[in-house]
Design a protein around this motif. Structure first.
Motif, PDB file in Angstrom:
ATOM      1  N   ASP A   3     -15.317 -13.958  13.660  1.00  0.00           N
ATOM      2  CA  ASP A   3     -16.789 -14.091  13.034  1.00  0.00           C
ATOM      3  C   ASP A   3     -17.052 -13.246  11.907  1.00  0.00           C
ATOM      4  O   ASP A   3     -18.208 -13.240  11.333  1.00  0.00           O
ATOM      5  N   LYS A   4     -15.909 -12.378  11.613  1.00  0.00           N
ATOM      6  CA  LYS A   4     -16.224 -11.333  10.658  1.00  0.00           C
ATOM      7  C   LYS A   4     -16.165 -11.920   9.228  1.00  0.00           C
ATOM      8  O   LYS A   4     -15.203 -12.686   8.981  1.00  0.00           O
ATOM      9  N   ARG A   5     -16.972 -11.652   8.089  1.00  0.00           N
ATOM     10  CA  ARG A   5     -16.653 -12.157   6.886  1.00  0.00           C
ATOM     11  C   ARG A   5     -15.645 -11.435   6.185  1.00  0.00           C
ATOM     12  O   ARG A   5     -15.548 -10.419   6.524  1.00  0.00           O
ATOM     13  N   ASP A   6     -15.118 -12.045   5.305  1.00  0.00           N
ATOM     14  CA  ASP A   6     -13.994 -11.286   4.445  1.00  0.00           C
ATOM     15  C   ASP A   6     -14.576 -10.147   3.740  1.00  0.00           C
ATOM     16  O   ASP A   6     -15.779 -10.399   2.972  1.00  0.00           O
ATOM     17  N   TYR A   7     -14.033  -8.923   3.740  1.00  0.00           N
ATOM     18  CA  TYR A   7     -14.538  -7.831   2.989  1.00  0.00           C
ATOM     19  C   TYR A   7     -14.897  -8.056   1.530  1.00  0.00           C
ATOM     20  O   TYR A   7     -15.816  -7.775   1.002  1.00  0.00           O
ATOM     21  N   TYR A   8     -14.281  -8.682   0.770  1.00  0.00           N
ATOM     22  CA  TYR A   8     -14.163  -8.864  -0.646  1.00  0.00           C
ATOM     23  C   TYR A   8     -15.321  -9.960  -0.804  1.00  0.00           C
ATOM     24  O   TYR A   8     -15.980  -9.948  -1.780  1.00  0.00           O
ATOM     25  N   GLU A   9     -15.622 -10.891   0.163  1.00  0.00           N
ATOM     26  CA  GLU A   9     -16.604 -11.881   0.096  1.00  0.00           C
ATOM     27  C   GLU A   9     -17.904 -11.101   0.443  1.00  0.00           C
ATOM     28  O   GLU A   9     -19.206 -11.464  -0.340  1.00  0.00           O
ATOM     29  N   VAL A  10     -17.949 -10.319   1.234  1.00  0.00           N
ATOM     30  CA  VAL A  10     -19.161  -9.265   1.545  1.00  0.00           C
ATOM     31  C   VAL A  10     -19.599  -8.686   0.319  1.00  0.00           C
ATOM     32  O   VAL A  10     -20.674  -8.659   0.027  1.00  0.00           O
ATOM     33  N   LEU A  11     -18.709  -8.008  -0.466  1.00  0.00           N
ATOM     34  CA  LEU A  11     -18.998  -7.337  -1.735  1.00  0.00           C
ATOM     35  C   LEU A  11     -19.178  -8.274  -2.761  1.00  0.00           C
ATOM     36  O   LEU A  11     -19.796  -7.780  -3.785  1.00  0.00           O
ATOM     37  N   GLY A  12     -18.641  -9.407  -2.461  1.00  0.00           N
ATOM     38  CA  GLY A  12     -18.847 -10.419  -3.795  1.00  0.00           C
ATOM     39  C   GLY A  12     -17.921 -10.135  -4.970  1.00  0.00           C
ATOM     40  O   GLY A  12     -18.214 -10.174  -6.352  1.00  0.00           O
ATOM     41  N   VAL A  13     -16.563  -9.712  -4.744  1.00  0.00           N
ATOM     42  CA  VAL A  13     -15.698  -9.457  -5.727  1.00  0.00           C
ATOM     43  C   VAL A  13     -14.487 -10.029  -5.634  1.00  0.00           C
ATOM     44  O   VAL A  13     -14.035 -10.559  -4.285  1.00  0.00           O
ATOM     45  N   ASP A  14     -13.555  -9.980  -6.499  1.00  0.00           N
ATOM     46  CA  ASP A  14     -12.204 -10.579  -6.442  1.00  0.00           C
ATOM     47  C   ASP A  14     -11.270  -9.645  -5.701  1.00  0.00           C
ATOM     48  O   ASP A  14     -11.262  -8.526  -5.631  1.00  0.00           O
ATOM     49  N   LYS A  15     -10.339 -10.281  -5.202  1.00  0.00           N
ATOM     50  CA  LYS A  15      -9.112  -9.301  -4.576  1.00  0.00           C
ATOM     51  C   LYS A  15      -8.284  -8.532  -5.475  1.00  0.00           C
ATOM     52  O   LYS A  15      -8.035  -7.636  -4.899  1.00  0.00           O
ATOM     53  N   ASN A  16      -8.680  -8.814  -6.671  1.00  0.00           N
ATOM     54  CA  ASN A  16      -7.761  -7.923  -7.636  1.00  0.00           C
ATOM     55  C   ASN A  16      -8.870  -6.942  -8.303  1.00  0.00           C
ATOM     56  O   ASN A  16      -8.472  -6.414  -9.278  1.00  0.00           O
TER      57      ASN A  16
END
Length: 380
Positions: A3-16
């Protein structure tokens, strides 16, 4: 952990995304959802904690590498991970978080090494001014004398004697703050406290200025001409921006506030932008009608009242009242009420004329009187 959101999605940034982009994204979310900005908002509090958790991982190169490889399971205690999360074992060193929160809320949460912000806005100054009714109506210009705190002209506000300079505080390195590190439950907290050597200024003055005694500021008397706008009312204020006491550092100057008291007029009474007065008339004028003189703010004007005017009757002179503030052609009205004055100290001849007059009128000319007594007798 599904149920946890992806950390990159949480911050709204790309994985790179690089460190600067991650930090910038976190700062934006932390400011937006901080509990102090959203009191009583459970959703904002959750998103604030969620952003904290994401930033605590993605800002740490080692944890970020673990997360990129294993995802949330890298920090799941049941999967043998390191145990991060809202209720986990913490984010490690909070120094960087403290730096971020210090920029939002003035420091004290973490360990910022920046020089303490000693900029303070100057104080507002209140001056009371009493003017006449006419000055309030038409506006006026008055000289105001007041005391204002300003930078010392001898030392330029530094507080150091002319020819010398303030030295950087060796105890805090000029930051005005000293770091205090505490450990609790495996987490390291770094807080700050005001330097007790320089008092948080970051500078030490060894030779104080003789004029300001090291404060950098003096109190001077000022005299200025103040324009009071037409239409101002009793108790209202005029604010002159930037004419108050000077601020410290880059803090702006305060304001000069003029609190206006308007003396009452001996004829007129003000309500909003309208003015009121009473005009006495004689029995003859009230009975036969007449052209009378009515006082206004610009002098007397002629006004014709109709015959049979009763005492207490009000009449309106349009656009003869108070000017609206910052308006060139809009004004209130003047409402005057006539009061029929009964003559006193009549001689016997005058009294007889009055009796004859009353007798000649009978009851037919007194409608209100006849109606009054008719109501009384009709009830019996």
């Amino acid at each position: 952990m599904a149920d946890k959101r992806d950390y990159y999605e949480v911050l709204g940034v790309d994985k790179n995304a690089d460190d600067a982009s991650i930090k910038k994204a976190y700062r934006t979310l932390a400011k937006k959802y901080h509990p102090d900005m959203n009191p009583g908002d459970d959703e904002a509090e959750y998103k604030f904690k969620e952003a904290n958790e994401a930033y605590g991982v993605l800002s740490d190169p080692q944890k970020k590498a673990q997360y990129d490889q294993f995802g949330h399971s890298a920090f799941d205690p049941s999967a043998g991970g390191s145990g991060s999360g809202f209720g986990g074992g913490g984010f490690g060193d909070f120094t960087d978080l403290g730096d971020i929160f210090g920029s939002f809320f003035g420091g004290g949460f973490g360990g910022s090494s920046r020089t303490r912000n000693t900029s303070v806005r100057g104080e507002d100054i209140l001056v009371r001014l009493t003017i006449s009714f006419e000055e309030a109506v038409f506006g006026t210009k008055n000289d105001i004398t007041y005391n204002r705190v300003e930078k010392c002209s001898d030392c330029g506000g530094s507080g150091a004697q002319k020819g010398t300079h303030a030295e950087t505080c060796s105890a805090c390195g000029g930051t005005g703050q000293r770091r205090v590190i505490q450990r609790l439950g495996g987490m390291q907290f770094q807080t700050t406290a005001t330097c007790d050597v320089c008092g948080g200024i970051g500078k030490i003055i060894k030779t104080p200025c003789s004029k300001c005694r090291g404060s950098g500021y003096v109190r001077n008397s000022k005299k200025i001409a103040v324009n009071i706008p037409a239409g101002i009312n009793n108790g209202e204020r005029v604010a002159l921006r930037g004419l108050g006491s000077e601020g410290k550092g880059v803090g702006g100057a305060g304001d000069l506030i003029i609190a206006v008291t308007v003396r009452p007029h001996n004829v007129f009474r003000r309500e909003g932008f309208d003015i009121y007065c009473e005009v006495p008339i004689s029995i003859t004028e009230a009975t036969l009608g007449a052209e009378i003189f009515v006082p206004t703010l610009e002098g007397s004007v002629k006004y014709v009242i109709p015959e049979g005017t009763q005492t207490g009757t009000s009449f309106t002179l349009r656009q003869k009242g108070i000017p609206y503030i910052n308006s060139t052609n809009r004004r209130g009205d003047l409402i005057f009420t006539v009061t029929v004055e009964i003559p006193r100290s009549l001689n016997e001849k005058q009294k007889q004329h009055m009796r004859d007059f009353a007798l000649s009128c009978g009851e037919n000319n007194y409608i209100k009187r006849s109606s009054f007594f008719k109501k009384i007798f009709d009830k019996k």
